[in-house]
Motif scaffolding. Structure first.
Motif, PDB file in Angstrom:
ATOM      1  N   LEU A  38       0.867  -1.177   0.000  1.00  0.00           N
ATOM      2  CA  LEU A  38       0.000   0.000   0.000  1.00  0.00           C
ATOM      3  C   LEU A  38       0.900   1.221   0.000  1.00  0.00           C
ATOM      4  CD1 LEU A  38      -2.463  -1.283   2.740  1.00  0.00           C
ATOM      5  CD2 LEU A  38      -2.783  -1.373   0.259  1.00  0.00           C
ATOM      6  N   THR A  39       0.926   1.950  -1.107  1.00  0.00           N
ATOM      7  CA  THR A  39       1.881   3.038  -1.267  1.00  0.00           C
ATOM      8  C   THR A  39       1.170   4.268  -1.811  1.00  0.00           C
ATOM      9  OG1 THR A  39       4.107   3.539  -2.093  1.00  0.00           O
ATOM     10  CG2 THR A  39       2.619   2.343  -3.595  1.00  0.00           C
ATOM     11  N   GLY A  40       1.937   5.300  -2.147  1.00  0.00           N
ATOM     12  CA  GLY A  40       1.367   6.544  -2.642  1.00  0.00           C
ATOM     13  C   GLY A  40       1.426   7.643  -1.590  1.00  0.00           C
ATOM     14  N   ASN A  41       1.120   8.865  -2.015  1.00  0.00           N
ATOM     15  CA  ASN A  41       1.238  10.028  -1.140  1.00  0.00           C
ATOM     16  C   ASN A  41      -0.032  10.341  -0.351  1.00  0.00           C
ATOM     17  OD1 ASN A  41       3.872  10.466  -2.010  1.00  0.00           O
ATOM     18  ND2 ASN A  41       3.236  11.791  -3.690  1.00  0.00           N
ATOM     19  N   GLY A  42      -1.108   9.629  -0.626  1.00  0.00           N
ATOM     20  CA  GLY A  42      -2.376   9.934   0.019  1.00  0.00           C
ATOM     21  C   GLY A  42      -2.531   9.313   1.396  1.00  0.00           C
ATOM     22  N   LYS A  43      -3.533   9.802   2.120  1.00  0.00           N
ATOM     23  CA  LYS A  43      -3.861   9.285   3.448  1.00  0.00           C
ATOM     24  C   LYS A  43      -4.602   7.959   3.317  1.00  0.00           C
ATOM     25  CE  LYS A  43      -7.076  10.074   7.241  1.00  0.00           C
ATOM     26  NZ  LYS A  43      -6.324   9.176   8.124  1.00  0.00           N
ATOM     27  N   GLY A  44      -4.298   7.005   4.203  1.00  0.00           N
ATOM     28  CA  GLY A  44      -5.087   5.787   4.242  1.00  0.00           C
ATOM     29  C   GLY A  44      -4.328   4.494   4.064  1.00  0.00           C
ATOM     30  N   LYS A  45      -3.013   4.557   3.912  1.00  0.00           N
ATOM     31  CA  LYS A  45      -2.240   3.332   3.701  1.00  0.00           C
ATOM     32  C   LYS A  45      -2.246   2.458   4.952  1.00  0.00           C
ATOM     33  CE  LYS A  45       1.261   5.942   2.496  1.00  0.00           C
ATOM     34  NZ  LYS A  45       0.579   7.251   2.308  1.00  0.00           N
ATOM     35  N   THR A 164       3.376  -0.981   4.125  1.00  0.00           N
ATOM     36  CA  THR A 164       2.859   0.351   3.836  1.00  0.00           C
ATOM     37  C   THR A 164       4.000   1.355   3.749  1.00  0.00           C
ATOM     38  OG1 THR A 164       2.597   1.179   6.108  1.00  0.00           O
ATOM     39  CG2 THR A 164       0.836  -0.230   5.250  1.00  0.00           C
ATOM     40  N   GLY A 165       3.698   2.484   3.125  1.00  0.00           N
ATOM     41  CA  GLY A 165       4.646   3.584   3.049  1.00  0.00           C
ATOM     42  C   GLY A 165       4.739   4.163   1.654  1.00  0.00           C
ATOM     43  N   ARG A 166       5.173   5.398   1.586  1.00  0.00           N
ATOM     44  CA  ARG A 166       5.309   6.072   0.296  1.00  0.00           C
ATOM     45  C   ARG A 166       6.462   5.499  -0.515  1.00  0.00           C
ATOM     46  NH1 ARG A 166       4.043  12.503   1.136  1.00  0.00           N
ATOM     47  NH2 ARG A 166       2.271  12.248   2.546  1.00  0.00           N
ATOM     48  N   ALA A 167       6.384   5.718  -1.818  1.00  0.00           N
ATOM     49  CA  ALA A 167       7.491   5.432  -2.742  1.00  0.00           C
ATOM     50  C   ALA A 167       8.003   4.005  -2.634  1.00  0.00           C
ATOM     51  CB  ALA A 167       8.630   6.433  -2.525  1.00  0.00           C
ATOM     52  N   ALA A 168       7.094   3.053  -2.643  1.00  0.00           N
ATOM     53  CA  ALA A 168       7.523   1.644  -2.657  1.00  0.00           C
ATOM     54  C   ALA A 168       8.384   1.390  -3.887  1.00  0.00           C
ATOM     55  CB  ALA A 168       6.296   0.734  -2.664  1.00  0.00           C
ATOM     56  N   SER A 169       9.462   0.670  -3.698  1.00  0.00           N
ATOM     57  CA  SER A 169      10.430   0.454  -4.780  1.00  0.00           C
ATOM     58  C   SER A 169       9.869  -0.472  -5.851  1.00  0.00           C
ATOM     59  CB  SER A 169      11.710  -0.151  -4.213  1.00  0.00           C
ATOM     60  OG  SER A 169      11.467  -1.489  -3.798  1.00  0.00           O
ATOM     61  N   ILE A 182      -2.273   5.045  -3.327  1.00  0.00           N
ATOM     62  CA  ILE A 182      -3.290   5.959  -2.821  1.00  0.00           C
ATOM     63  C   ILE A 182      -2.864   7.383  -3.137  1.00  0.00           C
ATOM     64  CG2 ILE A 182      -4.514   6.746  -0.754  1.00  0.00           C
ATOM     65  CD1 ILE A 182      -4.082   3.958   0.404  1.00  0.00           C
ATOM     66  N   ALA A 183      -3.696   8.088  -3.900  1.00  0.00           N
ATOM     67  CA  ALA A 183      -3.356   9.436  -4.348  1.00  0.00           C
ATOM     68  C   ALA A 183      -3.720  10.469  -3.298  1.00  0.00           C
ATOM     69  CB  ALA A 183      -4.084   9.747  -5.652  1.00  0.00           C
ATOM     70  N   ASP A 184      -2.973  11.572  -3.310  1.00  0.00           N
ATOM     71  CA  ASP A 184      -3.240  12.696  -2.422  1.00  0.00           C
ATOM     72  C   ASP A 184      -3.985  13.758  -3.225  1.00  0.00           C
ATOM     73  OD1 ASP A 184      -3.265  14.687  -0.550  1.00  0.00           O
ATOM     74  OD2 ASP A 184      -1.126  15.140  -0.676  1.00  0.00           O
ATOM     75  N   VAL A 185      -5.272  13.885  -2.990  1.00  0.00           N
ATOM     76  CA  VAL A 185      -6.087  14.880  -3.685  1.00  0.00           C
ATOM     77  C   VAL A 185      -6.255  16.133  -2.827  1.00  0.00           C
ATOM     78  CG1 VAL A 185      -8.343  15.325  -4.732  1.00  0.00           C
ATOM     79  CG2 VAL A 185      -7.281  13.062  -4.972  1.00  0.00           C
ATOM     80  N   LYS A 186      -6.529  15.926  -1.540  1.00  0.00           N
ATOM     81  CA  LYS A 186      -6.762  17.036  -0.626  1.00  0.00           C
ATOM     82  C   LYS A 186      -6.555  16.525   0.787  1.00  0.00           C
ATOM     83  CE  LYS A 186     -10.313  20.582   0.231  1.00  0.00           C
ATOM     84  NZ  LYS A 186     -11.693  21.003  -0.120  1.00  0.00           N
ATOM     85  N   HIS A 187      -5.961  17.359   1.663  1.00  0.00           N
ATOM     86  CA  HIS A 187      -5.742  16.930   3.043  1.00  0.00           C
ATOM     87  C   HIS A 187      -6.014  18.100   3.983  1.00  0.00           C
ATOM     88  CE1 HIS A 187      -4.108  15.040   6.601  1.00  0.00           C
ATOM     89  NE2 HIS A 187      -3.881  13.928   5.925  1.00  0.00           N
TER      90      HIS A 187
END
Length: 201
Positions: A38-45, A164-169, A182-187
């Motif tokens: 579960l990766t990406g810059n959005g909330k919820g990973k 989990t975590g951003r920028a999974a290799s 998971i995309a970051d649309v608004k926070h």
């Protein structure tokens, strides 16, 4: 077009759709432990991972959770899952890197946490192991990525792992069975709203 015609067209479409779905379900006949990233810059990973913890516990499965960066122990998820039979919860971090400001300390803490996780990955009694925020330790070079991926790949055949975590290799994503970004649309935080109990912690 009459109501009867609409009903018939809808029924025909749904029959075709059901046939396709039923065929896909019939083909999915393997039983194996999954690696979910579960990766990406959005909330919820992490929240998604903890949802799977709840599912696993509902099925009476043994779960292990390793949180690699977080140092606080007052989150709602730990308060709830930490007292559930069948869930072993470890907060293994010293806080985010900008809080410690010591690479040596971060590496030592990461390696200690990895030893806890490595033992879980070798134990078939754990049906689900969550490695929360592991991607950061790999990306920062705090852990040997090749060693970590080998341990995940060599885990018991029916053990599920969630990372989990951003920028999974690319290597981690390539090893995974399921990858969700998971995309970051608004926070809310960017509007000056602090972390909220029950939502963020």
């Amino acid at each position: 077009m009459t109501g009867s015609d609409q009903h018939q067209r809808h029924q025909t479409r749904m029959q075709r759709k059901k046939a396709v779905i039923d065929a896909s379900i019939a083909r999915a006949n393997q039983d194996k432990g999954l690696l979910v990233v579960l990766t990406g810059n959005g909330k919820g990973k992490s929240s998604s991972a903890f949802g799977m913890v709840g599912r696993a516990l509902g099925h009476g499965m043994q779960v292990g959770v390793c949180q690699f960066l977080k140092s606080r122990t007052d989150t709602g998820e730990e308060a709830f899952f930490g007292r559930q039979p069948g869930c072993e919860w470890h907060v293994l971090g010293d806080g985010f890197t900008w809080e410690t400001q010591s690479r040596e300390q971060d590496i030592a803490t990461a390696q200690h946490g990895w030893e806890v996780a490595r033992q879980m990955l070798a134990d078939p009694n754990y049906a689900l192991v969550v490695l929360d925020e592991l991607t950061y330790l790999l990306n920062y070079g705090y852990l040997d990525a090749e060693e970590v991926l080998k341990a995940i790949a060599a885990r018991p055949p029916l053990q599920h792992v969630v990372v989990t975590g951003r920028a999974a290799s690319p290597a981690l994503c390539g090893l995974a069975d399921t990858v969700a970004e998971i995309a970051d649309v608004k926070h809310a935080f960017r509007s000056g709203i602090q972390a909220q109990k029950g939502i963020d912690l």
